[in-house]
Scaffold this motif. Structure first.
Motif, short mmCIF file in Angstrom:
data_model
loop_
_atom_site.label_atom_id
_atom_site.label_comp_id
_atom_site.label_asym_id
_atom_site.label_seq_id
_atom_site.Cartn_x
_atom_site.Cartn_y
_atom_site.Cartn_z
N LEU A 30 0.83 -1.20 0.00
CA LEU A 30 0.00 0.00 0.00
C LEU A 30 0.87 1.25 0.00
N HIS A 31 0.68 2.10 -1.00
CA HIS A 31 1.47 3.32 -1.17
C HIS A 31 0.97 4.44 -0.28
N GLY A 32 1.73 5.55 -0.27
CA GLY A 32 1.35 6.74 0.48
C GLY A 32 1.18 7.94 -0.42
N PHE A 33 1.35 9.14 0.15
CA PHE A 33 1.18 10.41 -0.57
C PHE A 33 2.54 11.04 -0.83
N PRO A 34 2.78 11.60 -2.02
CA PRO A 34 1.95 11.55 -3.22
C PRO A 34 2.53 10.52 -4.19
N TYR A 52 5.97 -15.26 -3.90
CA TYR A 52 4.72 -14.70 -3.38
C TYR A 52 3.88 -14.09 -4.50
N HIS A 53 2.56 -14.06 -4.25
CA HIS A 53 1.63 -13.34 -5.12
C HIS A 53 1.56 -11.92 -4.57
N VAL A 54 2.10 -10.97 -5.31
CA VAL A 54 2.25 -9.61 -4.84
C VAL A 54 1.27 -8.70 -5.58
N VAL A 55 0.51 -7.93 -4.82
CA VAL A 55 -0.50 -7.04 -5.39
C VAL A 55 -0.30 -5.64 -4.81
N ALA A 56 -0.16 -4.67 -5.70
CA ALA A 56 -0.02 -3.27 -5.28
C ALA A 56 -1.13 -2.46 -5.94
N PRO A 57 -2.15 -2.05 -5.18
CA PRO A 57 -3.23 -1.27 -5.77
C PRO A 57 -2.92 0.22 -5.81
N ASP A 58 -3.53 0.91 -6.75
CA ASP A 58 -3.71 2.35 -6.61
C ASP A 58 -4.87 2.51 -5.62
N GLN A 59 -4.63 3.20 -4.53
CA GLN A 59 -5.68 3.30 -3.52
C GLN A 59 -6.70 4.39 -3.89
N ARG A 60 -7.74 4.45 -3.12
CA ARG A 60 -8.87 5.33 -3.38
C ARG A 60 -8.41 6.76 -3.67
N GLY A 61 -8.82 7.27 -4.85
CA GLY A 61 -8.49 8.63 -5.22
C GLY A 61 -7.13 8.80 -5.89
N TYR A 62 -6.43 7.69 -6.14
CA TYR A 62 -5.09 7.73 -6.72
C TYR A 62 -5.03 6.97 -8.04
N GLY A 63 -4.11 7.38 -8.89
CA GLY A 63 -3.77 6.63 -10.08
C GLY A 63 -4.99 6.32 -10.94
N GLN A 64 -5.13 5.06 -11.32
CA GLN A 64 -6.21 4.63 -12.20
C GLN A 64 -7.41 4.07 -11.45
N THR A 65 -7.34 4.06 -10.12
CA THR A 65 -8.49 3.64 -9.31
C THR A 65 -9.49 4.78 -9.23
N ASP A 66 -10.77 4.41 -9.08
CA ASP A 66 -11.82 5.41 -9.00
C ASP A 66 -11.56 6.41 -7.89
N SER A 67 -11.93 7.64 -8.14
CA SER A 67 -12.04 8.64 -7.09
C SER A 67 -13.38 8.43 -6.40
N ALA A 68 -13.45 8.78 -5.15
CA ALA A 68 -14.74 8.75 -4.43
C ALA A 68 -15.39 10.12 -4.45
N GLY A 69 -14.91 11.00 -5.33
CA GLY A 69 -15.46 12.35 -5.41
C GLY A 69 -14.65 13.33 -4.59
N TRP A 103 0.91 7.03 4.38
CA TRP A 103 -0.51 6.80 4.65
C TRP A 103 -0.89 5.33 4.44
N GLY A 104 -0.21 4.66 3.52
CA GLY A 104 -0.47 3.24 3.34
C GLY A 104 -0.15 2.43 4.58
#
Length: 327
Positions: A30-34, A52-69, A103-104
């Motif tokens: 999980l990444h942080g800001f910015p 290992y199966h490694v998964v790194a998401p763009d978290q809410r409001g970042y990158g290509q993941t949806d913004s929550a507004g 923040w992550g």
């Protein structure tokens, strides 16, 4: 070299972008800001090659993941932890080891605290365990200066500055709180003179540090040129609501196996109350391993000390008997 692949998944009502590689037990980064998933590019490959199966998401409001507004109320700690629980549900996994930076790291701690049934172990970089943060702790500006988080709490102001020249802002931000910046430069980051813009308080290096290439900078700038900074800043702006929502976890113990890693030159070590928070963390987490301090390292641990971090993560995973896929 192991290839990092990308896809979109549904998680907690969001269309979430994830980068992933490898097969085996799940490790979520999980990444942080910015930043975005890209901050973990070296660790994704290293951990995947370790089995290992490694998964790194763009978290809410970042990158290509949806913004929550634009409403900060959609960026609370409950939303952010819920996103990652939704992610591992979608992946069909029951447990993960979660690793977070900045923040992550706060999200990683919250996942371990709230859902110990889903978290086999937690590793936090730069941000100690802090189950319930008072919003007023962000408002510590001296009479002649401004604490940067208090500046971030004002909607519209900080993002307008950052978005005037995204690449320049990120260049200055990444350098100013790195281990390469002189102490006086890093110190000026957290509290800057009243009347000065935050972006003008940051230092522009003549040359990028060895761990940050122009290509790296261009990728990160491209992400924020598309999304802006409002989503990431809303994580800060949800602080008053977080205080209300986190009451059930006031003084909660952290019972999950844990590791805390800090850069010796990280500006976070100079924040008000930092030493007290670390002492409280040690007392609250009976399965916390001896914290690691990376000499000369600033805030960007994954980039500044990739080899040391890889070794620390693999050692932690092995100590958990979190068994990798046989090669």
């Amino acid at each position: 070299m192991t290839e990092i692949t990308h896809r979109f998944v549904e998680a907690n009502g969001l269309r979430m972008h994830i980068a992933e590689a490898g097969q085996g037990p799940l490790v979520v980064l999980l990444h942080g800001f910015p930043e975005c998933w890209y901050s973990w590019r070296r660790q994704i490959v290293a951990l995947a090659e370790a089995g290992y199966h490694v998964v790194a998401p763009d978290q809410r409001g970042y990158g290509q993941t949806d913004s929550a507004g634009e409403d900060a109320e959609k960026y609370t700690r409950l939303h952010l932890a819920g996103d990652i629980v939704g992610l591992i549900d979608t992946l069909g996994e029951q447990q993960m080891v979660v690793v977070g930076h900045d923040w992550g790291a706060l999200v990683a701690w919250d996942l371990a605290m709230m859902r110990p049934d889903r978290v086999r172990g937690v590793v936090a970089l730069n941000f100690p365990y802090w189950p319930r943060m008072e919003g007023d702790l962000f408002k510590v500006s001296p009479p002649d200066g401004t604490f940067y988080i208090e500046y971030f709490l004002q909607p519209g102001q900080a993002e307008a500055e950052m978005e005037q020249d995204v690449s320049l802002f990120l260049r200055k931000m990444y350098y100013t709180v790195s281990g390469e910046a002189p102490e006086r430069v890093s110190a000026a980051f957290s509290v800057f003179p009243s009347g000065m813009r935050f972006v003008d308080a940051l230092s522009n290096p003549d040359k990028l540090p060895d761990w940050l290439t122009e290509r790296d900078l261009a990728y990160s700038a491209q992400q924020f040129e598309r999304t802006g900074f409002r989503g990431g800043l809303n994580w800060y702006r949800a602080a008053p609501l977080n205080w209300e929502l986190m009451g059930a976890w006031n003084n909660a113990p952290l019972l999950t196996p844990a590791l805390y890693i800090m850069g010796e030159r990280d500006v976070v070590t100079g924040f008000p109350g930092y030493q007290e928070v670390v002492a409280n963390m040690v007392a609250a987490a009976p399965q916390l391993k001896e914290p690691l301090l990376f000499p000369g390292c600033g805030h960007w641990t994954q980039a500044e000390r990739p080899e040391e971090l890889k070794n620390a993560l693999i050692t932690f995973l092995k100590d958990l008997a979190y068994v990798p896929t046989a090669s």
